[in-house]
Design a protein around this motif. Structure first.
Motif, PDB file in Angstrom:
ATOM      1  N   GLY A  36       0.982  -1.174  -0.081  1.00 30.92           N
ATOM      2  CA  GLY A  36      -0.028  -0.054   0.111  1.00 30.92           C
ATOM      3  C   GLY A  36       0.667   1.205  -0.068  1.00 30.92           C
ATOM      4  O   GLY A  36       0.241   2.159  -0.177  1.00 30.92           O
ATOM      5  N   ASP A  37       2.093   1.239   0.349  1.00 31.23           N
ATOM      6  CA  ASP A  37       2.928   2.368   0.356  1.00 31.23           C
ATOM      7  C   ASP A  37       3.464   2.620  -1.036  1.00 31.23           C
ATOM      8  O   ASP A  37       4.078   3.745  -1.353  1.00 31.23           O
ATOM      9  N   LEU A  38       3.199   1.917  -2.034  1.00 37.43           N
ATOM     10  CA  LEU A  38       3.803   2.190  -3.444  1.00 37.43           C
ATOM     11  C   LEU A  38       2.828   2.318  -4.439  1.00 37.43           C
ATOM     12  O   LEU A  38       1.655   1.760  -4.210  1.00 37.43           O
ATOM     13  N   GLY A  39       3.078   3.288  -5.463  1.00 35.47           N
ATOM     14  CA  GLY A  39       2.050   3.483  -6.537  1.00 35.47           C
ATOM     15  C   GLY A  39       2.977   3.309  -7.819  1.00 35.47           C
ATOM     16  O   GLY A  39       4.218   3.504  -7.704  1.00 35.47           O
ATOM     17  N   GLY A  40       2.373   3.329  -9.095  1.00 38.04           N
ATOM     18  CA  GLY A  40       2.961   3.276 -10.162  1.00 38.04           C
ATOM     19  C   GLY A  40       2.202   3.513 -11.449  1.00 38.04           C
ATOM     20  O   GLY A  40       1.262   3.147 -11.463  1.00 38.04           O
ATOM     21  N   THR A  41       3.013   3.881 -12.441  1.00 33.78           N
ATOM     22  CA  THR A  41       2.283   4.243 -13.901  1.00 33.78           C
ATOM     23  C   THR A  41       3.458   3.416 -14.616  1.00 33.78           C
ATOM     24  O   THR A  41       4.582   3.409 -14.539  1.00 33.78           O
ATOM     25  N   GLY A  72       7.156   4.780 -13.806  1.00 31.72           N
ATOM     26  CA  GLY A  72       7.095   5.989 -12.987  1.00 31.72           C
ATOM     27  C   GLY A  72       6.419   5.307 -11.419  1.00 31.72           C
ATOM     28  O   GLY A  72       5.494   4.791 -11.510  1.00 31.72           O
ATOM     29  N   THR A  73       7.388   5.259 -10.553  1.00 32.91           N
ATOM     30  CA  THR A  73       7.137   4.547  -9.078  1.00 32.91           C
ATOM     31  C   THR A  73       6.961   5.644  -7.769  1.00 32.91           C
ATOM     32  O   THR A  73       8.113   6.541  -7.790  1.00 32.91           O
ATOM     33  N   THR A  74       6.183   5.642  -7.002  1.00 36.59           N
ATOM     34  CA  THR A  74       6.031   6.396  -5.869  1.00 36.59           C
ATOM     35  C   THR A  74       6.144   5.556  -4.475  1.00 36.59           C
ATOM     36  O   THR A  74       5.692   4.331  -4.374  1.00 36.59           O
ATOM     37  N   MET A  75       6.583   6.010  -3.476  1.00 33.00           N
ATOM     38  CA  MET A  75       6.570   5.227  -2.158  1.00 33.00           C
ATOM     39  C   MET A  75       6.319   6.235  -1.168  1.00 33.00           C
ATOM     40  O   MET A  75       6.865   7.346  -1.154  1.00 33.00           O
ATOM     41  N   GLY A  76       5.208   6.097  -0.682  1.00 33.99           N
ATOM     42  CA  GLY A  76       4.682   7.188   0.493  1.00 33.99           C
ATOM     43  C   GLY A  76       4.407   8.554  -0.401  1.00 33.99           C
ATOM     44  O   GLY A  76       4.552   9.404   0.284  1.00 33.99           O
ATOM     45  N   GLY A  77       4.089   8.618  -1.552  1.00 32.12           N
ATOM     46  CA  GLY A  77       3.783   9.539  -2.474  1.00 32.12           C
ATOM     47  C   GLY A  77       4.916  10.330  -2.853  1.00 32.12           C
ATOM     48  O   GLY A  77       4.995  11.437  -3.809  1.00 32.12           O
ATOM     49  N   GLN A  78       6.148   9.897  -2.789  1.00 34.70           N
ATOM     50  CA  GLN A  78       7.387  10.560  -3.235  1.00 34.70           C
ATOM     51  C   GLN A  78       8.044   9.698  -4.335  1.00 34.70           C
ATOM     52  O   GLN A  78       8.192   8.337  -4.513  1.00 34.70           O
ATOM     53  N   PRO A  79       8.601  10.240  -5.335  1.00 35.22           N
ATOM     54  CA  PRO A  79       9.075   9.595  -6.365  1.00 35.22           C
ATOM     55  C   PRO A  79      10.327   8.559  -5.890  1.00 35.22           C
ATOM     56  O   PRO A  79      11.040   8.975  -5.360  1.00 35.22           O
ATOM     57  N   VAL A  80      10.410   7.477  -6.520  1.00 39.22           N
ATOM     58  CA  VAL A  80      11.552   6.452  -6.291  1.00 39.22           C
ATOM     59  C   VAL A  80      12.657   6.542  -7.096  1.00 39.22           C
ATOM     60  O   VAL A  80      12.200   6.936  -8.503  1.00 39.22           O
ATOM     61  N   ALA A  81      13.921   6.839  -6.658  1.00 32.48           N
ATOM     62  CA  ALA A  81      15.019   7.081  -7.498  1.00 32.48           C
ATOM     63  C   ALA A  81      15.132   5.869  -8.615  1.00 32.48           C
ATOM     64  O   ALA A  81      14.612   4.979  -8.434  1.00 32.48           O
ATOM     65  N   SER A  82      15.608   6.512  -9.835  1.00 25.73           N
ATOM     66  CA  SER A  82      15.577   5.687 -10.989  1.00 25.73           C
ATOM     67  C   SER A  82      14.187   5.649 -11.936  1.00 25.73           C
ATOM     68  O   SER A  82      14.085   5.200 -12.666  1.00 25.73           O
TER      69      SER A  82
END
Length: 85
Positions: A36-41, A72-82
């Motif tokens: 649930g911490d992750l999101g992505g496109t 494009g991936t986020t964790m806790g709403g913040q972009p993930v490096a790379s």
């Protein structure tokens, strides 16, 4: 946190694994990371649900068209490096 994509050039219907290693500001692995911490496109396909074990989260990326994949991936709403900004 860091993102890795198993392959970037995919044919339609081909799959690859997306891996995110959750890290805190000091670079320590966060073993309590949860899906649930992750999101992505996904650029040329679909991104399946993440599963997490000991700070390493994985999902399956399935290409719907042939081309170069990007995530494009986020964790806790913040972009993930790379990941794309």
């Amino acid at each position: 946190s860091r993102l890795a994509l198993g392959a970037t050039t995919l044919a339609a219907g081909e799959q690859t694994t997306v891996t995110v290693v959750a890290r805190d500001a000091e670079g320590n692995v966060v073993p309590t990371a949860a899906p649930g911490d992750l999101g992505g496109t996904a650029s040329i396909g679909t991104l399946g649900a993440f599963s997490c074990t000991n700070g390493t989260c994985t999902a399956t990326y399935t290409a719907t068209t042939t081309g170069t994949a990007s995530i494009g991936t986020t964790m806790g709403g913040q972009p993930v490096a790379s990941s794309p900004a």
